[in-house]
Design a protein around this motif. Sequence first.
Motif, PDB file in Angstrom:
ATOM      1  N   MET A 183      -2.405  -3.794   2.808  1.00 31.10           N
ATOM      2  CA  MET A 183      -1.396  -3.297   3.770  1.00 31.10           C
ATOM      3  C   MET A 183      -0.959  -1.886   3.392  1.00 31.10           C
ATOM      4  O   MET A 183       0.126  -1.443   3.759  1.00 31.10           O
ATOM      5  CB  MET A 183      -0.200  -4.262   3.831  1.00 31.10           C
ATOM      6  CG  MET A 183       0.395  -4.526   2.492  1.00 31.10           C
ATOM      7  SD  MET A 183       1.691  -5.771   2.592  1.00 31.10           S
ATOM      8  CE  MET A 183       2.044  -5.937   0.859  1.00 31.10           C
ATOM      9  N   ARG A 184      -1.842  -1.209   2.693  1.00 35.13           N
ATOM     10  CA  ARG A 184      -1.536   0.122   2.153  1.00 35.13           C
ATOM     11  C   ARG A 184      -0.963   1.082   3.196  1.00 35.13           C
ATOM     12  O   ARG A 184       0.099   1.680   2.981  1.00 35.13           O
ATOM     13  CB  ARG A 184      -2.825   0.701   1.550  1.00 35.13           C
ATOM     14  CG  ARG A 184      -2.730   2.129   1.094  1.00 35.13           C
ATOM     15  CD  ARG A 184      -4.127   2.678   0.848  1.00 35.13           C
ATOM     16  NE  ARG A 184      -4.632   2.297  -0.460  1.00 35.13           N
ATOM     17  CZ  ARG A 184      -4.414   3.021  -1.574  1.00 35.13           C
ATOM     18  NH1 ARG A 184      -3.709   4.123  -1.506  1.00 35.13           N
ATOM     19  NH2 ARG A 184      -4.888   2.645  -2.713  1.00 35.13           N
ATOM     20  N   GLU A 185      -1.645   1.172   4.358  1.00 29.78           N
ATOM     21  CA  GLU A 185      -1.221   2.139   5.384  1.00 29.78           C
ATOM     22  C   GLU A 185       0.211   1.866   5.837  1.00 29.78           C
ATOM     23  O   GLU A 185       1.037   2.770   5.941  1.00 29.78           O
ATOM     24  CB  GLU A 185      -2.136   2.037   6.625  1.00 29.78           C
ATOM     25  CG  GLU A 185      -3.588   2.386   6.336  1.00 29.78           C
ATOM     26  CD  GLU A 185      -3.734   3.811   5.830  1.00 29.78           C
ATOM     27  OE1 GLU A 185      -3.111   4.694   6.445  1.00 29.78           O
ATOM     28  OE2 GLU A 185      -4.415   4.017   4.807  1.00 29.78           O
ATOM     29  N   GLU A 186       0.441   0.595   6.130  1.00 30.72           N
ATOM     30  CA  GLU A 186       1.750   0.209   6.659  1.00 30.72           C
ATOM     31  C   GLU A 186       2.865   0.465   5.641  1.00 30.72           C
ATOM     32  O   GLU A 186       3.939   0.978   5.980  1.00 30.72           O
ATOM     33  CB  GLU A 186       1.696  -1.283   7.031  1.00 30.72           C
ATOM     34  CG  GLU A 186       2.754  -1.706   8.006  1.00 30.72           C
ATOM     35  CD  GLU A 186       2.641  -3.185   8.374  1.00 30.72           C
ATOM     36  OE1 GLU A 186       1.598  -3.821   8.082  1.00 30.72           O
ATOM     37  OE2 GLU A 186       3.609  -3.709   8.949  1.00 30.72           O
ATOM     38  N   ILE A 187       2.590   0.117   4.395  1.00 30.03           N
ATOM     39  CA  ILE A 187       3.587   0.327   3.332  1.00 30.03           C
ATOM     40  C   ILE A 187       3.833   1.818   3.145  1.00 30.03           C
ATOM     41  O   ILE A 187       4.990   2.278   3.118  1.00 30.03           O
ATOM     42  CB  ILE A 187       3.105  -0.294   1.991  1.00 30.03           C
ATOM     43  CG1 ILE A 187       3.048  -1.812   2.072  1.00 30.03           C
ATOM     44  CG2 ILE A 187       3.970   0.192   0.833  1.00 30.03           C
ATOM     45  CD1 ILE A 187       4.304  -2.555   1.734  1.00 30.03           C
ATOM     46  N   ASN A 188       2.766   2.582   3.030  1.00 26.97           N
ATOM     47  CA  ASN A 188       2.931   4.012   2.766  1.00 26.97           C
ATOM     48  C   ASN A 188       3.738   4.674   3.880  1.00 26.97           C
ATOM     49  O   ASN A 188       4.625   5.486   3.624  1.00 26.97           O
ATOM     50  CB  ASN A 188       1.570   4.697   2.625  1.00 26.97           C
ATOM     51  CG  ASN A 188       0.867   4.295   1.338  1.00 26.97           C
ATOM     52  OD1 ASN A 188       1.378   3.454   0.594  1.00 26.97           O
ATOM     53  ND2 ASN A 188      -0.284   4.875   1.066  1.00 26.97           N
ATOM     54  N   ARG A 189       3.415   4.291   5.107  1.00 25.92           N
ATOM     55  CA  ARG A 189       4.127   4.877   6.248  1.00 25.92           C
ATOM     56  C   ARG A 189       5.627   4.535   6.161  1.00 25.92           C
ATOM     57  O   ARG A 189       6.484   5.416   6.315  1.00 25.92           O
ATOM     58  CB  ARG A 189       3.525   4.346   7.563  1.00 25.92           C
ATOM     59  CG  ARG A 189       3.816   5.238   8.757  1.00 25.92           C
ATOM     60  CD  ARG A 189       3.169   4.750  10.051  1.00 25.92           C
ATOM     61  NE  ARG A 189       1.874   4.109   9.904  1.00 25.92           N
ATOM     62  CZ  ARG A 189       1.634   2.822  10.171  1.00 25.92           C
ATOM     63  NH1 ARG A 189       2.601   2.027  10.611  1.00 25.92           N
ATOM     64  NH2 ARG A 189       0.422   2.316  10.022  1.00 25.92           N
ATOM     65  N   ALA A 190       5.912   3.285   5.902  1.00 23.01           N
ATOM     66  CA  ALA A 190       7.320   2.847   5.872  1.00 23.01           C
ATOM     67  C   ALA A 190       8.094   3.522   4.739  1.00 23.01           C
ATOM     68  O   ALA A 190       9.242   3.936   4.915  1.00 23.01           O
ATOM     69  CB  ALA A 190       7.380   1.324   5.723  1.00 23.01           C
ATOM     70  N   VAL A 191       7.458   3.635   3.583  1.00 23.49           N
ATOM     71  CA  VAL A 191       8.131   4.260   2.438  1.00 23.49           C
ATOM     72  C   VAL A 191       8.371   5.742   2.721  1.00 23.49           C
ATOM     73  O   VAL A 191       9.470   6.267   2.476  1.00 23.49           O
ATOM     74  CB  VAL A 191       7.309   4.047   1.146  1.00 23.49           C
ATOM     75  CG1 VAL A 191       7.821   4.916   0.006  1.00 23.49           C
ATOM     76  CG2 VAL A 191       7.324   2.579   0.735  1.00 23.49           C
TER      77      VAL A 191
END
Length: 369
Positions: A11-19
Motif C-alpha cells: 500500500m506504499r502509494e496510498e500511505i506515501n500520499r497520505a503522509v
Amino acid sequence: MVDLKTQYENMREEINRAVLEVIDSTEYINGPAVKRFQAELEQYLQVNHVIPCANGTDALQIALMALDLEPGAEVIVPAFTYVATAEVIALLRLTPVLVDVEEDTFNIDLEQVRTAIGPRTRAIVPVHLFGQSADMEPLLQLAEQHRLYLVEDNAQAMGSDYRFSDGTVRKTGTMGHIGCTSFFPSKNLGCYGDGGAMMTNDAAMAQRLRMIANHGQSQLYHHAIVGVNSRLDSIQAAVLSIKLKRLEQYNANRRRAADYYDAAFGEVPQLRIPVRSPYSTHVFHQYTLVLREGDRDALRQYLAERGIPAMIYYPIPLYKQQAFAGYWAGGELPVTEYLCRRVISLPMHSELNPAQQDQIIEAVKSFFK
Ligand SMILES: Cc1ncc(COP(=O)(O)O)c(C=O)c1O
C-alpha cells in the motif's frame, strides 16, 4: 515475528500520499486526519466515543486517572500480561491485585477475580490476551454486582468480536466503562510509531478522558483537573485510516495462518494449539503454543539456530518482577507459573504465507523427532 515491510509495500502509494498530505497541510497535531480516524474507528467499533492518545500505556493510565480512585484502592489484573497493564496502576499509587488466568484461553480467570474482590476493590482490568476476548459477560455482571469499574485492555485484540448469551455481538474494547488500545506497529492495527486510544459509550467519561489527555483542559488555558499530554499525531492517524480499511482482511489472514499452523501442530502430542473460546472470535495477535512436554527454551534455541524467530510472551509472572515485589505476599499462581514456563509464540502476521509457515512447521516438528 512480523513483516511490516511487505505490508507497507502492498500500500506504499496510498500511505506515501497520505503522509505527504499531512506534511503539506502542516496540521501535525490534532489535525483533520486525527478527527477522521477517530470517527472511522467509532464507526468500525460501533462505539460512541474514541479518544486518541499517544500510546496504549497512556490509554490505560488516563483511563485509571479518569476513575478518580482513592490512593491504595485495589485494581484486579491478570498476572499473565504485558507489564503496562499493571504498571499504570502502581504508578498512580493504586494497588494492583494480580490474579491467575485460565490455562486454555490465557485470559483472566473469573473465579480468581471473584475471590480477589474485597472492600478496597474498585476496578477490574481484563486483558484480551493474544487476540481473544476475556469472558466479558460474567465479568460485567460481577463488576455491576460489586459496583466496580471495568476497564478493558484491548491492545492485543483489535477487531475481535465477543458474543453474549443473548446473541448480541460487541467488539472488544467497547463493553466495559472504558476500553484501551495500542497502535504500536506490530499490533493488529498498528501505525508507524507510537499511538493509542480509549473507547467509551459514556459521554461524560469521554469528556473527562479527553480533558485528562489534554492537560486537564477543555477550554484553552483553563485547567480544571490535573492531566497529562498524550496525543496521537496526524501522520500516525493518516496511516491508521488506511490500515483500518484493511483490518478485517488482516485479521482474516491471521486466522487463516493460525488454521494452517493448527492443522500441522494439532497432531504433535507434545504441543497444545491455541484454544478458541466459543464466545469470542480470535484475531491472533499472537499464535501461542503450550509445550506439554519438552524443554521450551531448548525449542526456542533450536528454532533460532535455524533462522526462525520465536518469542516468549511472557517469561516471568508479574508478581515476580522486581518492580512489583512490594505487591507480592508470596505464594505462586499455578497457571501463570505453568504458562510462563511452557508458552512459545511463533511468527504471526497478516502477510505470512504457507511457504514460510511450512519452513517453521518443519523446524518445530523436527525438534520433537
Ligand atoms: C496487553 C498490552 N497492554 C498495553 C500495552 C501498551 O501499549 P503501548 O506499547 O502502545 O504503550 C501493550 C503493548 O505494548 C500490550 O500488549
